[in-house]
Enzyme design. Sequence first.
Site, PDB file in Angstrom:
ATOM      1  N   SER A  94     -13.709  -7.893  -2.930  1.00 36.22           N
ATOM      2  CA  SER A  94     -13.252  -7.347  -2.536  1.00 36.22           C
ATOM      3  C   SER A  94     -13.551  -6.477  -1.789  1.00 36.22           C
ATOM      4  O   SER A  94     -14.140  -7.353  -0.529  1.00 36.22           O
ATOM      5  CB  SER A  94     -12.207  -7.051  -3.435  1.00 36.22           C
ATOM      6  OG  SER A  94     -11.290  -5.317  -2.928  1.00 36.22           O
ATOM      7  N   HIS A  95     -14.010  -5.498  -1.978  1.00 34.99           N
ATOM      8  CA  HIS A  95     -14.605  -4.560  -1.321  1.00 34.99           C
ATOM      9  C   HIS A  95     -15.897  -4.055  -1.390  1.00 34.99           C
ATOM     10  O   HIS A  95     -16.309  -2.837  -0.909  1.00 34.99           O
ATOM     11  CB  HIS A  95     -14.044  -3.296  -0.543  1.00 34.99           C
ATOM     12  CG  HIS A  95     -13.565  -2.494  -2.469  1.00 34.99           C
ATOM     13  ND1 HIS A  95     -12.474  -2.426  -2.296  1.00 34.99           N
ATOM     14  CD2 HIS A  95     -14.034  -1.253  -2.071  1.00 34.99           C
ATOM     15  CE1 HIS A  95     -12.478  -1.720  -3.606  1.00 34.99           C
ATOM     16  NE2 HIS A  95     -13.370  -0.948  -3.764  1.00 34.99           N
ATOM     17  N   ASP A 286      -6.092  -6.959   0.459  1.00 33.22           N
ATOM     18  CA  ASP A 286      -5.400  -6.610  -0.409  1.00 33.22           C
ATOM     19  C   ASP A 286      -4.968  -4.894  -1.184  1.00 33.22           C
ATOM     20  O   ASP A 286      -4.709  -4.419  -1.604  1.00 33.22           O
ATOM     21  CB  ASP A 286      -5.954  -7.296  -2.452  1.00 33.22           C
ATOM     22  CG  ASP A 286      -6.731  -6.518  -2.671  1.00 33.22           C
ATOM     23  OD1 ASP A 286      -7.482  -5.649  -1.758  1.00 33.22           O
ATOM     24  OD2 ASP A 286      -7.490  -6.772  -4.689  1.00 33.22           O
ATOM     25  N   ARG A 287      -6.172  -4.620  -0.221  1.00 31.04           N
ATOM     26  CA  ARG A 287      -5.991  -2.822   0.670  1.00 31.04           C
ATOM     27  C   ARG A 287      -5.499  -2.619   2.005  1.00 31.04           C
ATOM     28  O   ARG A 287      -5.617  -3.521   2.217  1.00 31.04           O
ATOM     29  CB  ARG A 287      -7.200  -1.838  -0.061  1.00 31.04           C
ATOM     30  CG  ARG A 287      -7.226  -2.034  -2.047  1.00 31.04           C
ATOM     31  CD  ARG A 287      -9.154  -1.850  -2.625  1.00 31.04           C
ATOM     32  NE  ARG A 287      -8.551  -1.506  -3.902  1.00 31.04           N
ATOM     33  CZ  ARG A 287      -9.200  -2.514  -4.691  1.00 31.04           C
ATOM     34  NH1 ARG A 287      -9.272  -3.194  -4.085  1.00 31.04           N
ATOM     35  NH2 ARG A 287      -9.366  -2.035  -5.697  1.00 31.04           N
ATOM     36  N   GLU A 383      -2.261   3.139  -7.192  1.00 34.16           N
ATOM     37  CA  GLU A 383      -3.971   3.448  -7.496  1.00 34.16           C
ATOM     38  C   GLU A 383      -3.965   4.231  -5.968  1.00 34.16           C
ATOM     39  O   GLU A 383      -3.803   3.691  -5.226  1.00 34.16           O
ATOM     40  CB  GLU A 383      -4.008   1.962  -8.193  1.00 34.16           C
ATOM     41  CG  GLU A 383      -4.815   1.139  -6.648  1.00 34.16           C
ATOM     42  CD  GLU A 383      -5.861   0.473  -7.989  1.00 34.16           C
ATOM     43  OE1 GLU A 383      -5.711   0.478  -9.095  1.00 34.16           O
ATOM     44  OE2 GLU A 383      -6.096  -0.667  -7.418  1.00 34.16           O
ATOM     45  N   GLU A 384      -4.439   5.227  -6.226  1.00 36.41           N
ATOM     46  CA  GLU A 384      -4.954   5.719  -5.422  1.00 36.41           C
ATOM     47  C   GLU A 384      -6.370   5.628  -4.534  1.00 36.41           C
ATOM     48  O   GLU A 384      -6.477   5.509  -3.530  1.00 36.41           O
ATOM     49  CB  GLU A 384      -5.396   6.897  -6.683  1.00 36.41           C
ATOM     50  CG  GLU A 384      -6.482   7.182  -7.307  1.00 36.41           C
ATOM     51  CD  GLU A 384      -7.765   6.579  -7.290  1.00 36.41           C
ATOM     52  OE1 GLU A 384      -8.519   6.777  -6.218  1.00 36.41           O
ATOM     53  OE2 GLU A 384      -8.433   5.630  -8.184  1.00 36.41           O
ATOM     54  N   LYS A 397      -1.711  -5.309  -5.547  1.00 37.20           N
ATOM     55  CA  LYS A 397      -1.953  -4.948  -4.195  1.00 37.20           C
ATOM     56  C   LYS A 397      -1.526  -5.607  -3.556  1.00 37.20           C
ATOM     57  O   LYS A 397      -2.614  -7.387  -3.251  1.00 37.20           O
ATOM     58  CB  LYS A 397      -2.778  -4.163  -4.541  1.00 37.20           C
ATOM     59  CG  LYS A 397      -4.446  -4.270  -4.764  1.00 37.20           C
ATOM     60  CD  LYS A 397      -5.274  -3.811  -5.265  1.00 37.20           C
ATOM     61  CE  LYS A 397      -6.450  -4.114  -5.689  1.00 37.20           C
ATOM     62  NZ  LYS A 397      -6.167  -4.631  -6.789  1.00 37.20           N
TER      63      LYS A 397
END
Length: 598
Positions: A94-95, A286-287, A383-384, A397
């Site tokens: 991911s990140h 995904d974000r 989600e935040e 997400k």
Amino acid sequence: MEAGFTGMNSVTVIQASQGLASYIESTVPNAKERGVVVGHDHRHNSESFARLTAAVFLTYGFKVFFYNTLVHTPMVPFAIQHLKLAGGVMVTASHNPKQDNGYKVYWENSAQIIPPHDAGIADRIQSLNNTTCTWDKTLVDTHPNCIQDQTEALKDAYFAAVRNLVSTPREILTATSLRYVYTAMHGVGLPFTQRMLENFGFPAAILVSEQVQPDPEFPTVSFPNPEEKGALSMAQHLADTSVIKTTTSKTAVVSSMSPNSKTTTTTTTTSQQPVGLVLANDPDADRFAAAERKRDGSWHVFTGDQIGTLLGYSLVLKVANRDAAAKKRVALVNSAVSSKMLRSMCNVEGLRYEETLTGFKWMANKVVELRDVEGCDTFFAYEEAIGFMTHEAVLDKDGVTALATFVELAILQHEKGLTMVDLLEELYEKYGFHASDNYYFICYEASTIKSIFEKIRFGGANTDAAIPRSNFRRPDGSVLRYPLTVAGFPVTYIRDLTCGFEMRDIPAFMSKNEGADVVDIQQGEFYPTMPVSASSEMITFELANECVFTLRTSGTEPKIKYYIEKKGTDRNTVSEHLKAVVKAVGDELFEASKNNLK
């Protein structure tokens, strides 16, 4: 990624895949015939790890759908749901920093795994870790059960499945003068985002050329997370230096003194302005993150909660014409550490609201439950940490569908001469102003962290006598002595997901039992509806001043985190109360100075 059994490498990937394949085979009906899907991003060794994963499943006799090109993470849960597969794996970090990689597991319901499957898989991995069934990465190319030629068809199916995501007439979207800059943060998002924008008739994005192609080195950012301070700087600079030319024409008919003589004149005005919107995906897309230029020229970088509120409101607009019964089948979900503005929105609009533990695995599985058990048919979850689910075709997400939803709403605002920040202000007026302060303390001593939470939960020596505490005696004889005020504000609600306790309307309960030395709690009484785990700390308090906060430990870092939010109508009061509670959490609950927290 590193050598050894605690790092991610070829051996541990094979071992994890063996355990997963064995567990799915023994747990999911017709698992081998249904098959699994394996995808990967562009990180170092991602394709190699994905090939090893697929090879193990092929060796175990599974049909394997293998993505033969880079895909964004949502393509794995999408394929599971679309093809009714037995599970799937996405190789991505991911990140995270460039030296990391990861192994993301999805169950047959297309959501990420939760108990009991996580423990069952771990046990199976352990039982099989003395062997490695195959090292042959070429099985992906030669095995008859490996299906690679469906990659493009599955992409087509993904875009077809979300074609009802946007409801605004196409002519409005294509005619807009709104423009925006896009960065993929050196990840895989560009082709998916471009196709999504094109499909709906949105204007093409202005691309940050240095960041839109996959690059596992992430050369222009110190940390490839759009949330990190400065991560959007290059995109903002491009927006500052990109100019939109807008031409408007005004036609007037002028009559001369002669009654039959008229002259038509047209005045054309051309104005220039910089691009006002920045859109970003994280490396596996995904974000989603966004920033908007304010009227004074500075930038407003939206928090995950603010984007979640805006995207949630987008769904409110789309279901506005449903009757009350149909609205109850619309469910909005977020995590315990995300803003309660979503809850306020649902209360006003008559929609279903649900709260889950932190992480999309919990939210996605809650959506499955709401859909399959309770008959809900329309969903939004967030989600935040800038993760959003805006379409149920992907029960996880998805930064690409989130981006499209955000752009649609931004265009609607733009056509009214307004911004997304303006819309946020409207929503604060309608649902109440919500302000938050989320941060953490560093603590390297596990024993100190444990003693901090035990003191919050059970009181103990040197407890401030001026702060009243509860007296709830559990069946095991221990007495829960939670503080009943924080920063002087009465505690109205407590949920402890470590020891298993949840109580509402605490002042009324204490008044009813006034004078008792202890109040006995029966077995199963005041037990949380959310999952309980003694392996991690997590306590939530709500106060009489409409402040809510959650205290929890991190599973991967030496941090004690707090998430504090205050709701109100007067912003000065909200700010004052929020500051007071933040200070009390550090001073009264964590005792930061005494415990040498940083």
